[in-house]
Design an enzyme around this catalytic site. Structure first.
Site, PDB file in Angstrom:
ATOM      1  N   GLU A  85       0.738  -1.194  -0.119  1.00 46.64           N
ATOM      2  CA  GLU A  85      -0.204   0.046  -0.081  1.00 46.64           C
ATOM      3  C   GLU A  85       0.801   1.390   0.025  1.00 46.64           C
ATOM      4  O   GLU A  85       0.520   2.207  -0.704  1.00 46.64           O
ATOM      5  CB  GLU A  85      -1.097   0.054   1.046  1.00 46.64           C
ATOM      6  CG  GLU A  85      -1.855  -1.163   1.143  1.00 46.64           C
ATOM      7  CD  GLU A  85      -2.681  -1.247   0.053  1.00 46.64           C
ATOM      8  OE1 GLU A  85      -3.266  -0.342  -0.443  1.00 46.64           O
ATOM      9  OE2 GLU A  85      -3.067  -2.314  -0.415  1.00 46.64           O
ATOM     10  N   TYR A 286       3.582   3.395  16.284  1.00 45.45           N
ATOM     11  CA  TYR A 286       2.319   3.165  15.531  1.00 45.45           C
ATOM     12  C   TYR A 286       1.539   2.164  16.013  1.00 45.45           C
ATOM     13  O   TYR A 286       1.904   1.139  16.098  1.00 45.45           O
ATOM     14  CB  TYR A 286       2.850   2.985  14.095  1.00 45.45           C
ATOM     15  CG  TYR A 286       1.562   3.655  13.096  1.00 45.45           C
ATOM     16  CD1 TYR A 286       0.861   4.513  13.059  1.00 45.45           C
ATOM     17  CD2 TYR A 286       1.358   2.466  12.113  1.00 45.45           C
ATOM     18  CE1 TYR A 286       0.048   4.712  12.278  1.00 45.45           C
ATOM     19  CE2 TYR A 286       0.256   2.775  11.218  1.00 45.45           C
ATOM     20  CZ  TYR A 286      -0.315   3.987  11.417  1.00 45.45           C
ATOM     21  OH  TYR A 286      -1.393   4.015  10.611  1.00 45.45           O
ATOM     22  N   HIS A 331       6.037  -1.467  10.004  1.00 45.13           N
ATOM     23  CA  HIS A 331       6.386  -0.842  11.225  1.00 45.13           C
ATOM     24  C   HIS A 331       6.943  -1.921  12.295  1.00 45.13           C
ATOM     25  O   HIS A 331       6.938  -3.016  12.131  1.00 45.13           O
ATOM     26  CB  HIS A 331       5.004  -0.406  11.594  1.00 45.13           C
ATOM     27  CG  HIS A 331       4.307   0.673  10.832  1.00 45.13           C
ATOM     28  ND1 HIS A 331       3.215   0.073   9.950  1.00 45.13           N
ATOM     29  CD2 HIS A 331       4.346   1.854  10.505  1.00 45.13           C
ATOM     30  CE1 HIS A 331       3.014   0.965   9.113  1.00 45.13           C
ATOM     31  NE2 HIS A 331       3.529   2.096   9.217  1.00 45.13           N
TER      32      HIS A 331
END
Length: 786
Positions: A85, A286, A331
């Site tokens: 993405e 995150y 992440h």
DNA sequence: CAGTGAGCGAGCTTCCGCTTGACTT
């Protein structure tokens, strides 16, 4: 002069990075994707299957700001996440901002530290079109499935329904679990436990032990107790075994959602909202991630912190590997930004969630817990031979029931348990709290204090909670960290599933106790299978699931996503063309859509005939109507119009009987007259109600609509009037359409059927306002709207 | 808020993944 523009996905990230990079760099955020397929159309060419992208309305502002900044900058750095993405976001940015390759640099970093970012700046690359194409394939496939399948449901089941690669499979899990539970036949068995005492030692020295086998019948259990009357109990073997337990890895989105649900009672979306706050305030990393990886910095920080708080021997730095299916690891794991902050400022939810994250992270860097498990076998010396082979000496498993086992667990070193203890979903059997056994040695004779045989029931599968469904989805590789919470909301919004409680069944069970030389039998009551806050499928959910499963088994397959993911991977590696993959999928899929769409609608999905009406002989059936499941008497081609009744709460299309269905048509019924107009009891969209003079009063759950009397109905009408009365604070002679009302959020003005908020300053005066004052509020609000 | 639904048929609904706001009725 800021010659460099860096674009990341998240604004919070942008802020942090800007600090690391210094004056020459401006860091902006794209706020996720900036371009997508059109919202209301399929946006894919039916012949070429080429996607058509546009910038959605709400993204135009961000894009124009980025455009201006990009024009000014000498160099643009695209720093979106390093996954499918993220790569696509960078590509769309290139296209939309009209960046040329010369000026553009694609950079990635896995942790937000100064060194990682500076290193990334040193090693820029170009956009990886293979990865972008894998994303396009993902996007187009999901759009095709969603926008071609949903209209089939509108026609065959009910308008405004939806289907999709992820949500439909999530519903399937819930429907199938419910069916498993329905099919489950609980069986009873007898568990035997004993309490012994050690005569040799002084003081209280109880030994609790269990028979390692279970009896299937009461007779067997009793026969066993009988034989124990004259038996001797001798310690046969004492074994000690060291065990060690390792801490769980740091949190990912899915594990955080599960633990917050179990330990704090948060819903999945609540967890994400609180975590978002923590992230924005710089407390945690995150929160949408599938990685269990920790930065070197965090591992070092944790070590230091654990040294300080618990001591050196509690520290054990570890690195975890992600095993989740389809994980993309853009992440880090979810962890505190600074391990030295053992607590943070914030509201109670934020503090509690942070505490959970801190402890889980710390524990993951701590030593194993060491446990010493002691097992003592206690031999039963029966006085006489068994009466028969089948009874008494053998359990249902065919194993000899001739010894008890006592186990004791002692934690010799608590290790990570000092910080954190992971919960489980298994609510039924609580693990025995660690218990200590008295010292015993081989040959010790034990005295029998009591032996009990307790009847138990085998338990079937348990229903999913929001969090355990997420867990299952992750296991199947369905959905992503950013979509778990929205998916759970969608399937509830579509009313495929509802969160609710399930009443358990009351069971009586027997307890036989041998004490002294007497066996006493007692019966007790117990509630089995009670569940709270679980996901239950609705009739619509079940019908849609069965329908999709019949006509689109491939897409409903639990392996479908895993399968297409493999193909996306091949595209990402440059080994396959994305257009070819989509074409091949579409070639098989589209004809099935067309065919299913055109099946004659003589039998609606989920329709079922219950039988014939006893007096009229008309068919009585159930099906999904425009507003949900209904019961129907008669058919459309009959000359009389069919009669309808809404499916009552608690009944379902699959199980309702003809008798129960006929009951529903006893409503609406007129119970009498009050003030010259009839009082009618009916049932509608929001349950049973009393109707009188065009006004409706809901019937409380405690009243049965079929037996409510006129007196009771009048009582309810009067109650409602009184409440209404209280709501009206003021009315005006100038205009009866103007009223001051009291609502949930304080006083407000109602004019001509529309509600208006009044300024806070007027609240105190509510009750003594003038007509002019009220009119001012109304006109002010109306002009503002225009 | 609304207590419907069987057809003269308007116009609408819908996917999954990235990301945050602007709203209180």
């Amino acid at each position: 002069m800021q010659d460099n523009l860096v674009i990341v996905e998240s604004p919070a990230k942008a802020k942090t990075i800007e600090k690391f990079l210094g004056k020459d760099y401006k860091v902006m955020s794209s706020y996720g994707h900036i371009r997508d397929l059109k919202k209301k159309e399929i946006s894919i060419d039916p012949d070429t299957l080429e996607p058509f992208y546009e910038i959605p309305e709400e993204k135009k502002k961000v894009v124009s700001e980025l455009r201006t900044a990009a024009k000014k900058a000498g160099k643009v750095w695209l720093a979106s996440d390093e996954d499918r993405e993220g790569e696509a976001i960078s590509w769309h940015l290139c296209e939309v901002l009209g960046l040329d390759e010369e000026k553009t640099n694609r950079i990635v970093f896995h942790e937000i530290t100064k060194s990682a970012i500076l290193e990334a700046i040193e090693t820029p690359r170009h956009i990886d079109m293979n990865l972008v194409n894998a994303q396009q394939a993902r996007r187009v496939l999901d759009r095709l499935v969603g926008f071609r399948l949903s209209p089939v449901l509108w026609r065959k089941v009910k308008p405004a329904l939806s289907a999709g690669r992820v949500q439909s499979v999530a519903v399937r899990l819930i429907v199938e679990r419910e069916r498993e539970i329905q099919a489950f036949q609980s069986e009873s068995f007898y568990r035997v436990s004993a309490v012994f005492t050690l005569p040799q030692t002084q003081g209280a020295s109880e030994v609790k032990a269990e028979l390692p086998v279970r009896f299937r019948s009461h007779e067997e259990a009793i026969a066993f107790l009988e034989r124990c009357k004259d038996a001797t109990f001798t310690v046969e073997a004492v074994t000690k075994k060291p065990l060690h337990r390792t801490p769980a890895p740091p949190f990912t989105t899915s594990t955080l959602q599960q633990e917050a649900s179990r330990k704090l009672g948060f819903t999945v979306s609540q967890t994400m909202m609180v975590a978002q706050h923590l992230y924005e305030n710089g407390h945690i990393t995150y929160m949408r991630t599938d990685s269990v990886n920790l930065s070197k910095l965090c591992i070092a920080d944790s070590k230091e912190e654990i040294f300080k708080l618990y001591g050196e021997k509690y520290s054990k730095p570890r690195n975890y590997k992600t095993h989740a299916k389809g994980a993309q690891e853009a992440h880090e794991a979810i962890r505190p930004t600074y391990m030295s902050n053992t607590e943070i400022e914030g509201n109670s939810q934020e503090r509690r969630l942070y505490d959970l994250i801190w402890k889980r992270t710390a524990a993951s860097q701590m030593a194993d817990a060491l446990i010493e498990k002691t097992t003592v076998n206690i031999r039963i010396g029966f006085a006489e031979a068994p009466i028969s082979d089948t009874l008494a000496n053998k359990s249902n498993q065919g194993e000899a029931a001739d010894y008890f086992v006592a186990t004791g667990e002692v934690i010799t070193f608590d290790g990570f348990l000092k910080a954190y203890h992971e919960s489980t979903d298994d609510e039924n059997e609580m693990e025995d709290v660690t218990h200590i056994l008295p010292v015993m040695k081989e040959g010790d004779r034990l005295e029998r204090s009591a032996i009990t045989a307790t009847e138990r029931f085998t338990t079937g599968p348990i229903r999913y909670t929001e969090a355990s469904l997420v867990h299952k989805m992750e296991e199947l590789g369905i959905g992503r960290p950013s979509t778990y919470a929205p998916t759970i909301s969608t399937i509830q919004q579509r009313e495929y599933v509802q969160k609710g409680d399930k009443k358990g069944v009351e069971r009586t069970f027997t307890i036989d106790t041998l004490k002294g030389n007497k066996i006493t039998t007692a019966t007790k009551k117990d509630v089995v299978g009670k569940e709270k806050g679980k996901l239950l499928p609705s009739d619509v959910g079940i019908v849609v699931n069965d329908f999709l499963l019949e006509y689109f088994p491939d897409i409903m397959d639990y392996g479908f996503t895993a399968n297409v993911e493999k193909q996306f991977d091949r595209i990402a590696e440059g080994k396959a063309k994305w257009t070819a993959m989509i074409k091949s999928f579409y070639k098989d899929f589209e004809p099935v859509v067309e065919r299913t769409m055109n099946i004659r609608a003589e039998h609606k999905a989920g329709e079922r005939e219950l039988g014939l009406h006893p007096t009229t002989g008309k068919p009585v059936s159930v099906k999904i109507g425009r507003y949900g499941p209904i019961v129907q008497i008669g058919s459309a081609d009959d000359k009389d119009k069919p009669q309808f009744a809404q499916m009552p709460a608690g009944k379902s299309m699959e199980t309702i009987t003809l008798e129960e269905a006929l009951e529903l048509f006893k409503l609406p019924r007129t119970v009498g007259e009050f003030e010259g107009s009839p009082v009618v009891i009916g049932t509608g969209r929001f349950g049973p109600y009393v109707q009188h003079n065009k006004k409706y009063v809901s019937l409380p759950k405690t009243d049965d609509p079929l037996s409510v009397t006129l007196d009771r109905a009048i009582e309810l009408i009067k109650e409602k009037r009184e409440q209404e009365e209280k709501r009206h604070l003021q009315q005006f002679d100038e205009d009866p359409k103007m009223e001051v009302m009291s609502g949930r959020y304080g006083p407000y003005i109602c004019y001509d059927g529309k509600n208006y908020r009044m300024p806070k300053a007027m609240h105190a005066k509510a009750g003594q306002l003038t007509f002019e004052e009220c009119m001012q509020v109304v006109t002010a609000a109306d002009s503002k709207k225009k």
